[in-house]
Design an enzyme around this catalytic site. Structure first.
Site, PDB file in Angstrom:
ATOM      1  CG  ASP A 250      39.852  47.296  44.612  1.00 48.44           C
ATOM      2  OD1 ASP A 250      40.692  46.389  44.793  1.00 48.44           O
ATOM      3  OD2 ASP A 250      38.684  47.264  45.081  1.00 48.44           O
ATOM      4  CG  ASP A 252      37.731  41.085  43.923  1.00 53.63           C
ATOM      5  OD1 ASP A 252      37.517  40.680  42.764  1.00 53.63           O
ATOM      6  OD2 ASP A 252      38.567  40.559  44.685  1.00 53.63           O
TER       7      ASP A 252
HETATM    8 MG   LIG Z   1      37.577  46.085  46.319  1.00 53.63          MG
END
Ligand SMILES: [Mg+2]
Ligand SMILES: [Zn+2]
Length: 433
Positions: A250, A252
């Site tokens: 992932d 962020d």
């Molecule tokens: Mg995230």
């Protein structure tokens, strides 16, 4: 489809005196022979060798190719005219799309797959592209979300600029009209002279982004690395012949500081230890693939162009730590209407927005990944749910959102938890390698 091999190199840096560069032995077999075998394995049997320096060594070794079950035409360049000029000199032999291979590269690429993309895109040229750990001294492609080349950025690059890490790897599929852009009567190079001219003329160039092995063997160090990669199985492992595990990341809250939407490159800041963690994935030979929801595109708060700049900042900061992402997929969609300035076409319940598994499934299809042996590292239960829906496992990290959406996923349990990406990678390199 013909395979054109630029076989005129001298091999000075390899210290070759009795043979031209493409005849350098790699683990006991001439590099050029390895190229012919690699192409033949994907159904290519028609070769055009563009030779110059010590052409007779190549002609004596291969003859007409019948011993290898292929047809080889030898064309001696009247004078050295660069990578593009050499092809132009032989244009009377090229009246349909063709593969161009540089004679100093060790490859294990499904050329038929690449040629198929070329045909479907309708591009004048398709360029094999991948990230590396030294983009500042590589020719780099700036591409849009469909892989269309927007700009070709030739090396060297000034320090401090945002640089997407997608490097042109001296392997192309070209349509004959590409040759129209090669200047007459002077030396010219595809990357530096001809591709920019094709873009200026408004014609399409396409990037073929792949994990497959393409590396030049032009120095003793690179040759030694290539031989080691053959011996360890790394060359074959990255091919499309075998399904392979990946580590999905992932973005962020895992790679970079979570800011509830990053809309400009200056706001992107890597988390401490993130570049080092990605570099360790790279060194282990495991694909590192970012999968990120970017709903602000649908909400009208972030253009595709700005998102490209944000991802160039991500690549640039990772490259400063000699790390790279093998691929990055993003979901620009968002299901609910009601934002001023939103983009209606992107306001859809898509199959790619996590917790849906679409981005992982797409990446698996594109790169032939073994999802059951793959892992995802995320900071939300939506990430974990996406991994499980794809048949992969997931680590929840305590950075970013720190799993604060758990109430929405009562039945989802991460397969492992870790304080941050560095610790997650420590764990993965234990269980995956
Ligand atoms: Mg995230
Ligand atoms: Zn989507």
């Amino acid at each position: 489809m013909k395979v054109v091999i630029l076989a005129g190199g001298k091999g000075t840096r390899l210290g070759l005196t009795d043979r031209p560069k493409p005849m350098v032995p790699v683990a006991g077999c001439p590099l050029l022979q390895r190229q012919v075998e690699a192409a033949r394995d994907h159904g290519f049997t028609d070769f055009l060798f563009l030779t110059g320096h010590m052409a007779h060594v190549i002609e004596d070794h291969f003859g007409d190719g019948s011993a290898m079950g292929v047809t080889i035409t030898h064309f001696r360049e009247p004078e050295p005219l660069g990578t593009a000029g050499a092809v132009r000199a032989a244009r009377h032999l090229l009246n349909e799309p063709f593969v161009v291979l540089y004679g100093d590269t060790l490859i294990d690429v499904d050329l038929a797959h690449m040629a198929d993309l070329h045909r479907r895109s309708g591009a004048a040229g398709t360029i094999f592209a991948h990230p590396n750990d030294h983009p500042y001294d590589s020719d780099v492609l700036d591409v849009d979300e469909d892989g269309r080349v927007l700009r070709l950025m030739a090396k060297p690059h000034p320090e401090g600029i945002l640089l997407p890490n997608l490097v042109s790897a001296a392997l192309y599929v070209l349509s004959p009209e590409a040759i129209d852009h090669v200047p007459a009567n002077r030396a010219s190079d595809w990357a530096h002279d001809v591709f920019p001219a094709i873009l200026s003329a408004g014609q399409r160039l396409q990037a073929y982004r792949s994990l497959e092995y393409v590396k030049d063997m032009g120095t003793p160090e690179r040759l030694a690395r290539g031989e080691a990669d053959l011996a360890s199985g790394r060359v074959a492992r990255l091919s499309l012949r075998y399904p392979k595990p990946a580590i999905f990341l992932d973005r962020d809250g895992v790679l970079n500081v979570e800011r509830n939407g990053i809309h400009d490159s200056a706001s992107l800041e890597l988390l401490p230890g993130a570049a080092d963690a990605v570099r360790r994935i790279n060194l282990a030979g495991i694909p590192a693939i970012c999968v990120t929801n970017q709903p602000d595109v649908a909400k009208g708060m972030l253009t595709f162009e700005r998102l490209r700049a944000v991802h160039a900042a991500l690549d640039t900061q990772l490259a400063a730590g000699k790390a790279y992402l093998d691929d990055l997929l993003f979901c620009p969609h968002h299901p609910e209407m009601g934002w001023p300035g939103e983009v209606p076409a992107l306001k859809v319940a898509c199959a790619c927005r996590k917790p849906e598994p679409g981005m992982l499934l797409d990446a698996a299809e594109r790169h032939r990944l073994d999802l059951s042996a793959s892992w995802l590292v995320g900071d939300r239960y939506a990430d974990v749910a996406a991994a499980h829906a794809a048949g992969a496992r997931a680590i929840l990290v305590a950075t970013g959102h720190d799993g604060n959406d758990s109430a929405r996923y009562p039945d989802i349990k991460p397969d492992h938890v870790a304080p941050d990406l560095g610790a997650a990678v420590d764990y993965l390199l234990e269980v995956m390698v």
